[in-house]
Design a protein around this motif. Sequence first.
Motif, PDB file in Angstrom:
ATOM      1  N   PRO A  28      41.903  36.048  32.957  1.00 22.45           N
ATOM      2  CA  PRO A  28      41.079  35.863  34.161  1.00 22.45           C
ATOM      3  C   PRO A  28      40.210  37.086  34.406  1.00 22.45           C
ATOM      4  CG  PRO A  28      43.369  36.243  34.745  1.00 22.45           C
ATOM      5  CD  PRO A  28      43.313  36.167  33.264  1.00 22.45           C
ATOM      6  N   VAL A  29      39.034  36.848  34.963  1.00 24.60           N
ATOM      7  CA  VAL A  29      38.074  37.919  35.228  1.00 24.60           C
ATOM      8  C   VAL A  29      37.853  38.088  36.726  1.00 24.60           C
ATOM      9  CG1 VAL A  29      35.685  38.678  34.826  1.00 24.60           C
ATOM     10  CG2 VAL A  29      36.929  37.475  33.027  1.00 24.60           C
ATOM     11  N   PHE A  30      37.856  36.993  37.465  1.00 30.50           N
ATOM     12  CA  PHE A  30      37.544  36.986  38.895  1.00 30.50           C
ATOM     13  C   PHE A  30      38.815  36.765  39.712  1.00 30.50           C
ATOM     14  CE2 PHE A  30      34.007  35.018  36.578  1.00 30.50           C
ATOM     15  CZ  PHE A  30      33.014  35.927  36.851  1.00 30.50           C
ATOM     16  N   THR A  31      38.774  37.215  40.971  1.00 30.16           N
ATOM     17  CA  THR A  31      39.860  36.883  41.893  1.00 30.16           C
ATOM     18  C   THR A  31      39.279  36.129  43.078  1.00 30.16           C
ATOM     19  OG1 THR A  31      39.677  39.030  42.995  1.00 30.16           O
ATOM     20  CG2 THR A  31      41.331  38.826  41.269  1.00 30.16           C
ATOM     21  N   PRO A  32      40.021  35.166  43.557  1.00 34.39           N
ATOM     22  CA  PRO A  32      41.214  34.636  42.906  1.00 34.39           C
ATOM     23  C   PRO A  32      40.835  33.718  41.755  1.00 34.39           C
ATOM     24  CG  PRO A  32      40.790  33.383  44.897  1.00 34.39           C
ATOM     25  CD  PRO A  32      39.741  34.468  44.831  1.00 34.39           C
ATOM     26  N   THR A  33      41.690  33.680  40.771  1.00 36.92           N
ATOM     27  CA  THR A  33      41.622  32.671  39.717  1.00 36.92           C
ATOM     28  C   THR A  33      42.959  31.951  39.735  1.00 36.92           C
ATOM     29  OG1 THR A  33      40.059  33.878  38.315  1.00 36.92           O
ATOM     30  CG2 THR A  33      41.447  32.242  37.232  1.00 36.92           C
ATOM     31  N   PHE A  34      42.880  30.634  39.772  1.00 38.61           N
ATOM     32  CA  PHE A  34      44.071  29.789  39.796  1.00 38.61           C
ATOM     33  C   PHE A  34      44.173  29.108  38.440  1.00 38.61           C
ATOM     34  CE2 PHE A  34      42.372  30.163  44.027  1.00 38.61           C
ATOM     35  CZ  PHE A  34      43.481  30.527  44.761  1.00 38.61           C
ATOM     36  N   VAL A  35      45.284  29.312  37.761  1.00 35.54           N
ATOM     37  CA  VAL A  35      45.487  28.728  36.440  1.00 35.54           C
ATOM     38  C   VAL A  35      46.697  27.816  36.499  1.00 35.54           C
ATOM     39  CG1 VAL A  35      45.904  29.181  33.995  1.00 35.54           C
ATOM     40  CG2 VAL A  35      44.494  30.778  35.321  1.00 35.54           C
ATOM     41  N   GLY A  46      44.442  24.145  32.844  1.00 32.74           N
ATOM     42  CA  GLY A  46      43.190  24.120  33.585  1.00 32.74           C
ATOM     43  C   GLY A  46      43.127  25.292  34.544  1.00 32.74           C
ATOM     44  N   ARG A  47      41.938  25.537  35.069  1.00 26.38           N
ATOM     45  CA  ARG A  47      41.805  26.651  36.014  1.00 26.38           C
ATOM     46  C   ARG A  47      40.702  26.402  37.024  1.00 26.38           C
ATOM     47  NH1 ARG A  47      40.520  32.232  33.150  1.00 26.38           N
ATOM     48  NH2 ARG A  47      42.238  31.566  31.841  1.00 26.38           N
ATOM     49  N   ILE A  48      40.826  27.109  38.133  1.00 24.68           N
ATOM     50  CA  ILE A  48      39.818  27.150  39.188  1.00 24.68           C
ATOM     51  C   ILE A  48      39.476  28.629  39.358  1.00 24.68           C
ATOM     52  CG2 ILE A  48      39.294  26.714  41.627  1.00 24.68           C
ATOM     53  CD1 ILE A  48      41.611  24.603  41.543  1.00 24.68           C
ATOM     54  N   GLU A  49      38.227  28.981  39.113  1.00 22.38           N
ATOM     55  CA  GLU A  49      37.811  30.375  39.279  1.00 22.38           C
ATOM     56  C   GLU A  49      37.157  30.521  40.639  1.00 22.38           C
ATOM     57  OE1 GLU A  49      35.500  30.862  35.638  1.00 22.38           O
ATOM     58  OE2 GLU A  49      37.124  32.140  34.900  1.00 22.38           O
ATOM     59  N   LEU A  84      40.159  19.745  43.810  1.00 21.10           N
ATOM     60  CA  LEU A  84      40.093  20.352  42.475  1.00 21.10           C
ATOM     61  C   LEU A  84      41.486  20.524  41.890  1.00 21.10           C
ATOM     62  CD1 LEU A  84      37.331  23.071  43.028  1.00 21.10           C
ATOM     63  CD2 LEU A  84      37.162  21.037  41.581  1.00 21.10           C
ATOM     64  N   LEU A  85      42.407  21.031  42.704  1.00 19.10           N
ATOM     65  CA  LEU A  85      43.780  21.231  42.238  1.00 19.10           C
ATOM     66  C   LEU A  85      44.453  19.901  41.934  1.00 19.10           C
ATOM     67  CD1 LEU A  85      46.158  23.034  41.542  1.00 19.10           C
ATOM     68  CD2 LEU A  85      46.760  23.045  43.977  1.00 19.10           C
ATOM     69  N   ALA A  86      44.288  18.920  42.806  1.00 17.07           N
ATOM     70  CA  ALA A  86      44.871  17.593  42.576  1.00 17.07           C
ATOM     71  C   ALA A  86      44.348  17.004  41.269  1.00 17.07           C
ATOM     72  CB  ALA A  86      44.591  16.677  43.749  1.00 17.07           C
TER      73      ALA A  86
END
Length: 119
Positions: free
Chosen positions: A78-85, A94-97, A108-110
């Motif tokens: 990960p590069v950015f915060t928060p990053t959800f993996v 999968g991830r949400i940056e 997005l998470l669902a």
Amino acid sequence: MAVPALLASALLAVSAGAASAGELQLLMFEQAGCIYCAQWNAEIAPQYPLTDEGKAAPLMRLQLREPLPDGLSLVAPPVFTPTFVLVEDGIEAGRIEGYPGADFFWPLLAGLIAGSAAD
């Protein structure tokens, strides 16, 4: 009005698919001074463990610059915060940056969880 319907159908998919998925976990990469992490903490964190998503993918908080715990395999660091993996059995699914706000985060998470359950 479309967002609640989309969220409801995504939550049904999460609930229905969770039994067929491997062990899911949501990693949150954060760092001190991250205002978007603080916003997520205020808007999402208190209720996260009580939601279908939180039950399907329990949260593990990690510091951005710290080494990964053993047993985790990510596509890229990960590069950015928060990053959800989202990881399934320790492998990135999968991830949400960034944090796009509660109205976008939940769907997005669902979607990530439902996609993982479909595999």
